[in-house]
Design an enzyme around this catalytic site. Structure first.
Site, mmCIF file in Angstrom:
data_model
loop_
_atom_site.group_PDB
_atom_site.id
_atom_site.type_symbol
_atom_site.label_atom_id
_atom_site.label_comp_id
_atom_site.label_asym_id
_atom_site.label_seq_id
_atom_site.Cartn_x
_atom_site.Cartn_y
_atom_site.Cartn_z
ATOM 1 C CB SER A 16 30.687 22.806 32.303
ATOM 2 O OG SER A 16 31.456 22.336 31.498
ATOM 3 C CG ASP A 22 33.521 16.766 28.288
ATOM 4 O OD1 ASP A 22 34.240 15.707 27.807
ATOM 5 O OD2 ASP A 22 34.177 17.950 28.494
ATOM 6 C CD GLU A 27 41.381 14.132 26.271
ATOM 7 O OE1 GLU A 27 40.265 14.278 26.017
ATOM 8 O OE2 GLU A 27 41.824 13.442 26.925
ATOM 9 C CG HIS A 28 41.440 18.392 21.552
ATOM 10 N ND1 HIS A 28 40.902 19.415 21.757
ATOM 11 C CD2 HIS A 28 42.187 18.391 22.679
ATOM 12 C CE1 HIS A 28 41.070 20.241 22.761
ATOM 13 N NE2 HIS A 28 41.893 19.548 23.249
ATOM 14 C CB THR A 29 39.062 12.343 18.429
ATOM 15 O OG1 THR A 29 38.843 11.788 19.986
ATOM 16 C CG2 THR A 29 40.441 12.084 18.419
HETATM 17 C C1 GAF Z 1 36.652 19.385 26.552
HETATM 18 C C2 GAF Z 1 35.433 19.474 25.542
HETATM 19 F F1 GAF Z 1 34.284 19.781 26.173
HETATM 20 C C3 GAF Z 1 35.121 18.004 24.826
HETATM 21 O O1 GAF Z 1 34.221 18.026 23.902
HETATM 22 C C4 GAF Z 1 36.591 17.281 24.154
HETATM 23 O O2 GAF Z 1 36.687 18.039 22.923
HETATM 24 C C5 GAF Z 1 37.712 17.669 25.192
HETATM 25 O O3 GAF Z 1 37.990 18.889 25.739
HETATM 26 C C6 GAF Z 1 38.961 17.147 24.529
HETATM 27 O O4 GAF Z 1 38.976 15.991 24.194
HETATM 28 O O5 GAF Z 1 36.527 18.559 27.470
#
Ligand code: GAF
Length: 388
Positions: free
Chosen positions: A128, A173, A34-36
């Site tokens: 989205s 995503d 996550e957030h990587t």
């Molecule tokens: C959201 C963002 F759209 C993704 O790009 C990602 O950073 C995620 O948060 C966290 O892992 O879904």
């Protein structure tokens, strides 16, 4: 998945009675990582069997788009040549992706579109990205002879978020929505864009999402702040090491992070610390999966939750509560999924604990917050496609 006839009947009713082509794109889950993505690291998502379905047809005009959001019962017409674009947030995804596809050489003209979704909004399952990739797939087919490749469609979706929706997201995503494959998770290296399909059938376990129903909303949110913190740390490390090339936190070591701790301040330091740990956890999860060691996978998921909650600070009370219940029930792994600030936890649960866990989570959550969390059993599905 929704029925084609449901979308088609609305498309016929709201426009000129003619039919168009129908496209579908999924939302996603993410096992770990996550957030990587915007830090050049690894992610491990998969598409789900829920998403967006759209019927689309060229309407013969130069630049008039007539759009109907079936679930919202909202109609918006706009012009592609209008530099401001539509105001309605859902319509901005259509406007944005159309302009981004034009930049890729697709001669987009006026079109009619009606769409609906069964991926829950604001649950952190990327409704989205499902919209962006669904509309991109349609425009590529209708106006572009399908010449735009899958990666460029995913990147056009990401650019739509950046340029028209105010979210400086990474690529996870849109990648998952475009490239998803039934039964498989995907390990993506966000720096090189190399990826691998991982058949995912955890024997004796299942994946389930618990939706806190706290609406997660990334636009104008602290999501962009998190990204800024990471970039700030990289800037400081680069300044200390002019001989090296530091583009993202992927390029930075724990020692280098420690060197800039005092300059960047505790908040940015903790955020970067989470990212460095998370980068390693994705690879550790892949190794554990290869060995069939689901208990190890689960342990790493709990570590991610802890980091997202305490260091990255993207949790909320309700998500921490759901995580605690999972722990108390002996659930193998549990953590916040997606951007955070609300939405779901993803849980890796042994089959024999499943019923008890869900019943306890519903009861305790209801006692505390006055409503039950929603429960989504994860089915890993296919990516963007034309249905007819
Ligand atoms: C959201 C963002 F759209 C993704 O790009 C990602 O950073 C995620 O948060 C966290 O892992 O879904």
């Amino acid at each position: 998945m929704m029925e084609i006839d449901f979308v088609r009947s609305r498309f016929i009713k709201h426009f000129d009675g003619k039919t168009g082509n129908v496209y579908a794109s999924p939302g996603r889950i993410n096992l770990i990582g996550e957030h990587t993505d915007y830090n050049g690291g690894f992610v491990f998502p998969g598409a789900v069997d829920k998403g967006i379905m759209a019927e689309m047809r060229a309407n013969g005009t130069e630049d008039t788009v007539m759009a109907y959001a079936i679930d919202l019962k909202d109609r918006v017409d706009f012009h592609l040549n209008d530099p401001a674009g539509p105001r309605a947030s859902w319509a901005r995804y259509i406007y944005g992706i159309a302009l981004e596809m034009k930049k890729l050489g697709v001669p987009v003209k006026g079109f009619n579109i009606a769409f609906a979704g069964d991926v829950p909004l604001g649950a952190g399952m990327s409704s989205s990205a499902a919209m962006e990739s669904c509309f991109a797939c349609g425009l590529n087919d209708i106006f572009g002879d399908n010449k735009v490749c899958q990666w460029d469609m995913a990147l056009a979706g990401q650019a739509t978020e950046h340029n028209y929706c105010g979210v400086n997201c990474g690529i996870m995503d849109q990648f998952a929505s475009v490239f998803g494959k039934a039964g498989c998770l995907m390990r993506l290296d966000c720096r090189s864009r190399e990826f691998e399909y991982f058949p995912f059938k955890p024997d004796g376990y299942r994946l389930v999402l618990l939706d806190s129903v706290v609406k997660h909303q990334l636009a104008g949110s602290p999501y962009n702040d998190r990204r800024n913190s990471c970039e700030n740390v990289v800037k400081h490390i680069q300044a200390k090491h002019p001989e090296g090339k530091f583009e993202t936190l992927r390029d930075c070591t724990w020692e280098q992070l420690d060197e800039v701790r005092a300059e960047v301040g505790e908040e940015d330091y903790k955020r970067a610390r989470f990212v460095l740990g998370e980068k390693d956890r994705v690879l550790a999860v892949c190794d554990a999966l290869n060995e069939g060691d689901y208990e190890k996978v689960g342990e790493l998921m709990y570590q991610t939750h802890e980091g997202l909650s305490k260091d990255y600070e993207v949790s909320c009370e309700e998500l921490d509560f759901l995580n605690d219940i999972a722990k108390e029930c002996g659930v193998t792994g549990s953590r916040i999924m997606g951007g955070g600030f609300g939405g779901c936890t993803i849980n890796l649960v042994r089959n024999d604990l499943y019923r008890q866990f869900i019943a306890t989570a519903k009861q305790k959550f209801n006692e505390k917050y006055g409503h039950e969390p929603k429960v989504y059993d994860v089915v890993i599905g296919d990516g963007s496609r034309k249905l007819c």
